[in-house]
Design a protein around this motif. Structure first.
Motif, PDB file in Angstrom:
ATOM      1  N   LEU A  46       3.972  -9.130  -2.006  1.00  0.00           N
ATOM      2  CA  LEU A  46       2.352  -9.615  -1.417  1.00  0.00           C
ATOM      3  C   LEU A  46       2.817 -11.297  -1.698  1.00  0.00           C
ATOM      4  O   LEU A  46       2.190 -11.642  -1.352  1.00  0.00           O
ATOM      5  N   GLY A  47       4.851 -11.362  -2.246  1.00  0.00           N
ATOM      6  CA  GLY A  47       5.198 -12.662  -2.006  1.00  0.00           C
ATOM      7  C   GLY A  47       4.909 -13.746  -3.465  1.00  0.00           C
ATOM      8  O   GLY A  47       4.777 -14.652  -3.415  1.00  0.00           O
TER       9      GLY A  47
ATOM     10  N   ILE B 107       5.206  -0.293 -12.887  1.00  0.00           N
ATOM     11  CA  ILE B 107       6.762  -0.282 -11.347  1.00  0.00           C
ATOM     12  C   ILE B 107       5.909  -0.757 -10.126  1.00  0.00           C
ATOM     13  O   ILE B 107       6.572  -1.164  -9.886  1.00  0.00           O
ATOM     14  N   ALA B 108       4.903   0.542 -10.491  1.00  0.00           N
ATOM     15  CA  ALA B 108       4.374   0.394  -8.687  1.00  0.00           C
ATOM     16  C   ALA B 108       3.991  -0.823  -8.570  1.00  0.00           C
ATOM     17  O   ALA B 108       3.895  -1.215  -7.431  1.00  0.00           O
ATOM     18  N   LEU B 109       3.138  -0.999  -9.895  1.00  0.00           N
ATOM     19  CA  LEU B 109       2.212  -3.017  -9.331  1.00  0.00           C
ATOM     20  C   LEU B 109       3.547  -3.941  -9.392  1.00  0.00           C
ATOM     21  O   LEU B 109       2.536  -4.900  -8.858  1.00  0.00           O
ATOM     22  N   MET B 110       4.250  -3.441 -10.459  1.00  0.00           N
ATOM     23  CA  MET B 110       4.821  -5.009 -10.371  1.00  0.00           C
ATOM     24  C   MET B 110       5.058  -5.186  -8.832  1.00  0.00           C
ATOM     25  O   MET B 110       6.022  -6.010  -7.651  1.00  0.00           O
TER      26      MET B 110
ATOM     27  N   ALA C 214       0.838  -1.373  -0.180  1.00  0.00           N
ATOM     28  CA  ALA C 214       0.322   0.239  -0.086  1.00  0.00           C
ATOM     29  C   ALA C 214       1.357   1.220  -0.016  1.00  0.00           C
ATOM     30  O   ALA C 214      -0.002   2.546  -0.372  1.00  0.00           O
ATOM     31  N   LEU C 215       2.014   0.781   0.827  1.00  0.00           N
ATOM     32  CA  LEU C 215       3.185   2.359   0.413  1.00  0.00           C
ATOM     33  C   LEU C 215       3.178   2.591  -0.975  1.00  0.00           C
ATOM     34  O   LEU C 215       3.760   3.637  -0.641  1.00  0.00           O
ATOM     35  N   ILE C 216       3.794   1.728  -1.169  1.00  0.00           N
ATOM     36  CA  ILE C 216       3.773   2.111  -2.413  1.00  0.00           C
ATOM     37  C   ILE C 216       3.302   2.422  -3.541  1.00  0.00           C
ATOM     38  O   ILE C 216       4.059   3.274  -4.087  1.00  0.00           O
TER      39      ILE C 216
END
Length: 207
Positions: free
Chosen positions: A99-100, A90-93, A17-19
């Motif tokens: 999340l592992g 980039i953010a989604l990846m 979430a912070l990312i």
């Protein structure tokens, strides 16, 4: 982020979430900077006449306000879209990796889908690239009389994909930028319209 590791999987969710939040803030900052740059170009600020902004000088020629504004908005839209897509990917990846989830197969799938989309949308991409260079190089703009093929008209708008022009009969023409292989700008240079039949007859009588 050792304190997040102590929270277990909840810490991973919080990190993701912070990312995403950091990516959103970065996007808002970039958008603000791009919008500010667009406004400066529209207003013709002297800052853009400095040597390190030489790439922008074709846009800053002495043009009417509407033409300069549209060129600045076209370039700004392209920059905003590029920044948004890059930051989002980039953010989604990165968030998914937090999340592992193994992003290797996802990247491979995205690559295959990207190739398929690229083949399907290659004409759209080509139109956009050519529209961008038409804008940057100031080949023509709003109010110019241009000749594309056998069509002559006044330019009403120049977009990334489409150039809109109106001919002397009032018909509106929508021309894909990718289809423009050669264009003549009668508003630039010293274009002299051909003499009409009456003018030719009058010249013959004078001789």
């Amino acid at each position: 982020m050792q304190f997040l590791d102590q929270l277990g999987y909840g810490g991973n969710i919080l990190a993701a979430a912070l990312i995403l939040l950091a990516a959103l803030i970065l996007w808002l900052i970039l958008r603000l900077l791009i919008n500010r740059m667009v406004r400066r170009v529209q207003n013709g600020y002297d800052m853009f006449k400095k040597p390190h902004f030489r790439w922008a000088q074709p846009v800053l020629r002495t043009l009417d306000h509407n033409r300069r504004s549209q060129r600045a908005e076209t370039i700004g839209a392209l920059l905003r879209s590029t920044a948004a897509v890059t930051i989002a990917i980039i953010a989604l990846m990165t968030a998914i990796e937090q999340l592992g989830v193994n992003i290797g197969p996802i990247l491979a799938s995205v690559g295959i889908v990207g190739i398929a989309i690229g083949f399907g949308a290659r004409e759209v991409i080509r139109d956009a690239f050519l529209g961008f260079f038409i804008t940057i190089e100031d080949q023509y703009g709003i109010g110019d009389v241009i000749e594309v093929g056998d069509t002559v008209g006044v330019v009403q708008s120049v977009g990334l994909r489409i150039t809109r022009m109106v001919d002397e009969n009032g018909a509106i023409w929508y021309i894909r930028n990718g289809d423009i292989m050669k264009v003549g700008n009668r508003s630039q240079g010293n274009y002299v319209p051909p003499a009409t039949d009456d003018e030719k007859a009058e010249q013959a009588n004078e001789q």
